[in-house]
Design an enzyme around this catalytic site. Structure first.
Site, PDB file in Angstrom:
ATOM      1  N   ASP A  20     -51.179 -69.268 -26.141  1.00 10.93           N
ATOM      2  CA  ASP A  20     -50.993 -68.065 -26.956  1.00 10.93           C
ATOM      3  C   ASP A  20     -51.080 -68.348 -28.454  1.00 10.93           C
ATOM      4  O   ASP A  20     -50.579 -67.575 -29.267  1.00 10.93           O
ATOM      5  CB  ASP A  20     -49.640 -67.415 -26.636  1.00 10.93           C
ATOM      6  CG  ASP A  20     -48.457 -68.318 -26.977  1.00 10.93           C
ATOM      7  OD1 ASP A  20     -48.684 -69.479 -27.385  1.00 10.93           O
ATOM      8  OD2 ASP A  20     -47.308 -67.861 -26.846  1.00 10.93           O
ATOM      9  N   ASN A  21     -51.730 -69.468 -28.831  1.00  8.53           N
ATOM     10  CA  ASN A  21     -51.838 -69.768 -30.258  1.00  8.53           C
ATOM     11  C   ASN A  21     -53.138 -70.513 -30.545  1.00  8.53           C
ATOM     12  O   ASN A  21     -53.669 -71.237 -29.706  1.00  8.53           O
ATOM     13  CB  ASN A  21     -50.630 -70.574 -30.745  1.00  8.53           C
ATOM     14  CG  ASN A  21     -50.544 -71.937 -30.100  1.00  8.53           C
ATOM     15  OD1 ASN A  21     -51.108 -72.912 -30.618  1.00  8.53           O
ATOM     16  ND2 ASN A  21     -49.853 -72.034 -28.967  1.00  8.53           N
TER      17      ASN A  21
ATOM     18  N   ARG B 255     -44.490 -59.227 -17.045  1.00  9.06           N
ATOM     19  CA  ARG B 255     -45.929 -59.472 -16.917  1.00  9.06           C
ATOM     20  C   ARG B 255     -46.281 -60.818 -16.293  1.00  9.06           C
ATOM     21  O   ARG B 255     -47.412 -61.003 -15.837  1.00  9.06           O
ATOM     22  CB  ARG B 255     -46.598 -59.392 -18.299  1.00  9.06           C
ATOM     23  CG  ARG B 255     -46.135 -60.492 -19.238  1.00  9.06           C
ATOM     24  CD  ARG B 255     -46.355 -60.211 -20.708  1.00  9.06           C
ATOM     25  NE  ARG B 255     -45.822 -61.291 -21.548  1.00  9.06           N
ATOM     26  CZ  ARG B 255     -44.544 -61.423 -21.843  1.00  9.06           C
ATOM     27  NH1 ARG B 255     -43.646 -60.592 -21.372  1.00  9.06           N
ATOM     28  NH2 ARG B 255     -44.121 -62.418 -22.607  1.00  9.06           N
TER      29      ARG B 255
ATOM     30  N   CYS C  61     -70.937 -75.996 -36.927  1.00 10.37           N
ATOM     31  CA  CYS C  61     -69.631 -76.102 -36.267  1.00 10.37           C
ATOM     32  C   CYS C  61     -69.052 -77.494 -36.498  1.00 10.37           C
ATOM     33  O   CYS C  61     -69.705 -78.516 -36.214  1.00 10.37           O
ATOM     34  CB  CYS C  61     -69.753 -75.846 -34.775  1.00 10.37           C
ATOM     35  SG  CYS C  61     -68.179 -76.037 -33.873  1.00 10.37           S
TER      36      CYS C  61
ATOM     37  N   THR D 257     -53.347 -74.583 -30.377  1.00 15.51           N
ATOM     38  CA  THR D 257     -53.559 -75.143 -29.043  1.00 15.51           C
ATOM     39  C   THR D 257     -54.984 -74.895 -28.571  1.00 15.51           C
ATOM     40  O   THR D 257     -55.633 -75.784 -28.009  1.00 15.51           O
ATOM     41  CB  THR D 257     -52.564 -74.530 -28.041  1.00 15.51           C
ATOM     42  OG1 THR D 257     -51.226 -74.831 -28.465  1.00 15.51           O
ATOM     43  CG2 THR D 257     -52.775 -75.095 -26.638  1.00 15.51           C
TER      44      THR D 257
ATOM     45  N   CYS E   9     -47.001 -62.091 -28.565  1.00 11.96           N
ATOM     46  CA  CYS E   9     -46.523 -60.957 -27.789  1.00 11.96           C
ATOM     47  C   CYS E   9     -45.032 -60.723 -28.002  1.00 11.96           C
ATOM     48  O   CYS E   9     -44.535 -59.616 -27.802  1.00 11.96           O
ATOM     49  CB  CYS E   9     -46.838 -61.150 -26.307  1.00 11.96           C
ATOM     50  SG  CYS E   9     -46.132 -62.628 -25.567  1.00 11.96           S
TER      51      CYS E   9
ATOM     52  N   ASP F 180     -47.013 -76.543 -19.534  1.00  7.47           N
ATOM     53  CA  ASP F 180     -46.278 -75.542 -20.309  1.00  7.47           C
ATOM     54  C   ASP F 180     -44.905 -76.138 -20.621  1.00  7.47           C
ATOM     55  O   ASP F 180     -44.242 -76.671 -19.738  1.00  7.47           O
ATOM     56  CB  ASP F 180     -46.122 -74.241 -19.522  1.00  7.47           C
ATOM     57  CG  ASP F 180     -45.709 -73.064 -20.408  1.00  7.47           C
ATOM     58  OD1 ASP F 180     -44.687 -73.190 -21.120  1.00  7.47           O
ATOM     59  OD2 ASP F 180     -46.390 -72.025 -20.379  1.00  7.47           O
TER      60      ASP F 180
ATOM     61  N   GLY G 193     -48.233 -65.301 -19.150  1.00  6.03           N
ATOM     62  CA  GLY G 193     -48.906 -64.083 -18.726  1.00  6.03           C
ATOM     63  C   GLY G 193     -50.284 -64.309 -18.153  1.00  6.03           C
ATOM     64  O   GLY G 193     -50.627 -63.779 -17.093  1.00  6.03           O
TER      65      GLY G 193
ATOM     66  N   CYS H   7     -67.212 -72.592 -32.608  1.00  4.16           N
ATOM     67  CA  CYS H   7     -68.402 -71.924 -33.130  1.00  4.16           C
ATOM     68  C   CYS H   7     -68.110 -70.449 -33.393  1.00  4.16           C
ATOM     69  O   CYS H   7     -68.629 -69.855 -34.338  1.00  4.16           O
ATOM     70  CB  CYS H   7     -69.553 -72.008 -32.123  1.00  4.16           C
ATOM     71  SG  CYS H   7     -70.275 -73.631 -31.874  1.00  4.16           S
TER      72      CYS H   7
END
Length: 253
Positions: free
Chosen positions: A127-128, A70, A243, A131, A186, A59, A38, A173
């Site tokens: 999306d995670n 989308r 951090c 990663t 999603c 990917d 997306g 951070c």
């Protein structure tokens, strides 16, 4: 640039802030895009049409019919194909000059270290959180600017983490690895189709500005969008002295 390029990129060249020099920087640049879904779709398409020299798309997934609501880099003809190949075909249909390196794989820390080292800018369209933290760590190690976006439901966010600047935070951070943020996808929560287009387009814009040296980036600022009311909220984000990822980095790279 040759005559064909001067014509193709003429609307960029007409911009005083960009011009021939800025466009040439884009032609000479290399971007690493993590995720071709997306967010990665508008990112890849806009970087390609803008004339970025090399785009490396990463990917592991293939195109599914549920993506097409989308993920605008893909279409029905590409269902079942690797997303990176589908996105590359869409880029080349609009700009055959752009070099696209396609990597259908799940990247680990060692692979990210190699890929980030060779990039001028990194765009996290994953999306995670696992990663995102791995990408951030590699960007901190190599002093590469990271353009990070996220979208779920009707809520989106975008920031730039550019640790080349001493005062700038990294992703960890702001979102510490040990914070235990609940993972949402999603596939189970849903996502408003244009939202990923809005955030992804902004990611592409930030990357192009960074590469061409135009304006000021979102470094040190986190922008959040509630698409229900189309209301933006911006908060200033600072570097954390505690951090675990960037606390020991030097004053600047």
């Amino acid at each position: 640039m040759n005559d064909d390029q001067l014509l193709r990129y003429s609307r960029h060249i007409l911009l005083n802030e960009l011009g021939v020099e800025g466009q040439q920087k884009l032609l000479d640049s290399r971007a690493l895009v993590i995720g071709a879904g997306g967010l990665g779709s508008p990112v890849a398409l806009y970087l390609g049409t803008a004339g970025l020299g090399t785009i490396t798309l990463v990917d592991h997934d293939t195109v599914d019919v549920t993506n097409l609501q989308r993920q605008i880099a893909h279409d029905m003809a590409h269902v079942g194909q690797p997303k990176v190949l589908s996105a590359a075909a869409s880029i080349h249909a609009m700009n055959p000059e752009t070099r696209v390196v396609t990597l259908q794989e799940k990247v680990d820390a060692a692979r990210l270290d190699e890929l980030v080292r060779g990039a001028d800018v990194v765009l996290d369209c994953s999306d995670n959180f696992r990663t995102r933290h791995a990408v951030n760590a590699a960007c901190v190690r190599h002093g590469k600017p990271l353009v990070s976006g996220a979208a779920i439901g009707f809520d989106g966010q975008i920031a730039v983490y550019d640790t080349r600047h001493a005062e700038a935070p990294c992703y960890a951070c702001v979102f510490p690895p040990e914070s235990g943020v609940e993972e949402v996808r999603c596939a189970t929560m849903g996502v408003f189709a244009p939202l990923v287009g809005i955030i992804g387009s902004m990611q592409a814009a930030e990357a192009l500005k960074l590469l061409a040296g135009v304006g000021s980036s979102l470094a040190g600022r986190l922008q959040m969008l509630d698409a229900r009311s189309m209301e933006w909220t911006e908060i200033r984000i600072g570097r954390s002295a505690q951090c675990p990822v960037c606390a020991t980095r030097g004053a600047a790279h």
